[in-house]
Design an enzyme around this catalytic site. Structure first.
Site, mmCIF file in Angstrom:
data_model
loop_
_atom_site.group_PDB
_atom_site.id
_atom_site.type_symbol
_atom_site.label_atom_id
_atom_site.label_comp_id
_atom_site.label_asym_id
_atom_site.label_seq_id
_atom_site.Cartn_x
_atom_site.Cartn_y
_atom_site.Cartn_z
ATOM 1 N N ASP A 67 0.825 -1.200 0.000
ATOM 2 C CA ASP A 67 0.000 0.000 0.000
ATOM 3 C C ASP A 67 0.860 1.252 0.000
ATOM 4 O OD1 ASP A 67 -2.384 1.765 0.665
ATOM 5 O OD2 ASP A 67 -3.294 -0.211 0.858
ATOM 6 N N HIS A 294 -3.938 6.018 3.185
ATOM 7 C CA HIS A 294 -4.641 4.846 2.656
ATOM 8 C C HIS A 294 -4.187 3.553 3.321
ATOM 9 C CE1 HIS A 294 -5.811 1.923 -0.577
ATOM 10 N NE2 HIS A 294 -6.823 2.755 -0.721
ATOM 11 N N SER A 466 -10.989 -0.737 -1.981
ATOM 12 C CA SER A 466 -9.781 -0.751 -1.154
ATOM 13 C C SER A 466 -10.099 -1.093 0.292
ATOM 14 C CB SER A 466 -9.100 0.623 -1.183
ATOM 15 O OG SER A 466 -8.411 0.822 -2.374
#
Length: 563
Positions: A67, A294, A466
């Protein structure tokens, strides 16, 4: 790249069709049970209740998260971080001899040895177009006279060229977003001054009573836009403006990329020979990087420390998160993905979460080889289907399980779409989610998902496939922890066979086309939403039926040379 708190790729559509007036949603609705709580969650508490009553003892499981980075100081993540047992932090020495110096929490494939990091990257289609522009542009070519490799490159280049021809509608959409953002910034400046703070959310702004006419107009304008977009009530003004600016910047770069070669941030920062897979010992140990938003959110969904009385409880307990930073603001590099998968396998990960994706993969063979390597070493790989609201049976996204050089589909690969709940969005589907009866395996909650955020023990909502993918990765980790004899393929089979399939009469909106009502079962192979309780029960039954026949898998495998 599939990222963002709101689906900014489809922002104009979201603004028109937003559903901000939905009822208040419990922060962890995605963990709830439809029968008990009336939300289409994954029945997580029910699963743990069974595990407690059965007195099962879990084994530690390493989950690799490929990520953007992770906040290693976060209160809910710090205790669950993987730590390389053979590496001494900060001594500048490759203590374990694996070629990566001070890889304490994992590795950053987007950095260099002097500590600098890549934050931005061009999209892959622009990189492809300019890579082969001199070879193929304005030339009369006969595909029959090309080698197979040249033909593949030519087809890929032509596809990139086609997708760089942006429509007038796309130009208009960008202009609309720019005008909206400009107005929001003007309102935001006034609101910050009158409220006496730099950050505020929907709730705080709604309670604020402006004293001036400009303040009242700014409040009304900002609130109206937040409602139209469907921004969560707890999300900050700074997040919204940052996401809009990122979207505008990315779109402008894309529009310019046909005439102007994108800036090569990789050459400037990393300096590796990108087209040589053997040149692999680049990067640094900074797994946080400049943009861990994220990755921090994804990691919390999998394994935020459970039962500590703070923040949230991740899906899986007894997990260690290994962060591999490979996701910039822009499209990922195939080389980084391939090497990160191999790193994860070689350092003991049994589950790999990949919450990203793109429409082009010029070095797909490298990634395929790594996925094959993971399959051979009994490692499960999970990947998000994407947020464009398209049918991936017709439009491919990468990485994917089709391994061309072996002419087979990887048996250790799960592709995840995003579900919702009718009480949240009026449908079982997330309007942004990609789908596909042949290409998407399962759905999992992906709307208004609450998890860890970086920058001071924060928490917040994001949405996207996601978020769906780490929820499934958490279930996979739970199964591999409590039933360590299960192989990666068996875990995949159990997760898919144990989905909750809504009643046939329960129709939903087809993602990307809100006027098109379809059966939820038509959108994926299994036609269902993952369910932790069902998966645990199926694993337990399988374990009982095969007692004595299933051997635990080794926690760590020996490193292998690159194919």
């Amino acid at each position: 790249m599939f990222r963002g708190i709101i689906s900014l790729v489809a922002l104009p559509l979201v603004i028109v069709s937003g559903h901000a007036n939905a009822q208040a949603v419990p922060k962890t609705w995605y963990q709830m049970d439809i029968a008990k709580d009336s939300f289409y969650g994954i029945s997580l508490n029910k699963a743990y209740e069974f595990l407690r009553n059965s007195h099962k003892k879990p084994q530690p499981i390493i989950v690799a998260v490929l990520d953007s980075g992770i906040d290693t100081t976060h209160e809910d993540l710090r205790p669950v971080l993987w730590r390389n047992p053979k590496e001494i932090p900060g001594n500048g020495i490759d203590d374990d001899g694996n070629g990566y110096v001070d890889d304490v929490y994992g590795w950053n494939f987007l950095g260099n040895k002097d500590g600098r990091n890549i934050k931005k990257a061009a999209d892959e289609r622009a990189r492809i177009f300019h890579r082969w522009k001199n070879q193929f542009a304005d030339k009369i070519l006969n595909p029959e006279e090309m080698t197979e490799k040249e033909r593949d490159q030519f087809v890929l280049w032509k596809k990139a060229l086609h997708e760089l021809n942006f429509s007038a509608e796309e130009q208009t959409e960008l202009m609309f977003v720019e005008v909206t953002t400009k107005a929001l910034k003007k309102h935001d400046k006034i609101l910050r001054q009158e409220m006496g703070c730099d950050e505020y959310n929907f709730e705080k702004l709604e309670k604020f009573q402006p004293l001036t006419r400009l303040g009242k107009e700014a409040k009304m304008g900002f609130l109206t836009c937040m409602k139209m977009i469907g921004l969560d009530a707890e999300e900050k003004n700074t997040v919204l403006l940052s996401q809009l600016e990122e979207y505008i910047d990315g779109k402008k770069s894309a529009f310019e990329s046909k005439e102007k070669a994108p800036r090569d941030y990789r050459a400037e920062v990393i300096g590796d020979n990108y087209y040589n897979l053997a040149d692999r010992f680049y990067g640094n140990g900074d797994v946080m990087g400049p943009n861990p938003d994220h990755g921090t959110h994804v990691s919390g969904l999998i394994a935020a420390q459970r039962n500590n009385g703070i923040g949230i409880d991740g899906v899986a307990d007894n997990v260690r998160i290994m962060m591999l930073r490979v996701v910039p603001d822009g499209d990922e590099y195939d080389k980084d993905i391939a090497l990160a998968i191999r790193y994860a396998v070689d350092n003991g990960a049994k589950v790999i979460n990949m919450s990203f994706g793109k429409s082009f993969s010029p070095e797909k063979a490298w990634v395929d080889s790594a996925i094959r390597y993971a399959e051979m070493k009994d490692v499960l790989v999970l990947h998000s289907s994407g947020n464009e609201g398209v049918n991936t049976d017709e439009k491919e996204v990468y990485p994917n399980p089709w391994l061309k050089q072996w002419n087979t589909v990887a048996g250790n690969f799960i592709t995840v779409g995003a579900s919702s709940d009718p009480k949240i969005s009026g449908s079982l589907t997330a309007e942004f989610s990609n789908y596909g009866k042949a290409s998407v395996d399962v759905f999992a909650p992906g709307v208004k998902i609450y998890s860890t955020m970086p920058g001071g023990n924060k928490y917040g909502n994001q949405q996207g496939t996601s978020m769906s993918t780490p929820i499934v990765s958490g279930i996979a980790a739970l199964l591999r922890s409590y039933y360590p004899g299960l192989s990666a393929k068996q875990v995949k089979n159990i997760i898919e066979k144990s989905v909750l399939v809504p009643e046939s009469a329960n129709l939903c909106f087809r993602p990307g086309a809100k006027a098109d009502v379809v059966p939820f079962t038509s959108l994926s192979k299994t036609g269902g939403i993952v369910n932790a309780y069902n998966a645990i029960m199926a694993a337990d039954q399988f374990n009982t039926a095969n007692a004595g026949n299933v051997q635990p898998q080794p926690a760590v495998v020996k490193r292998n040379k690159l194919d």
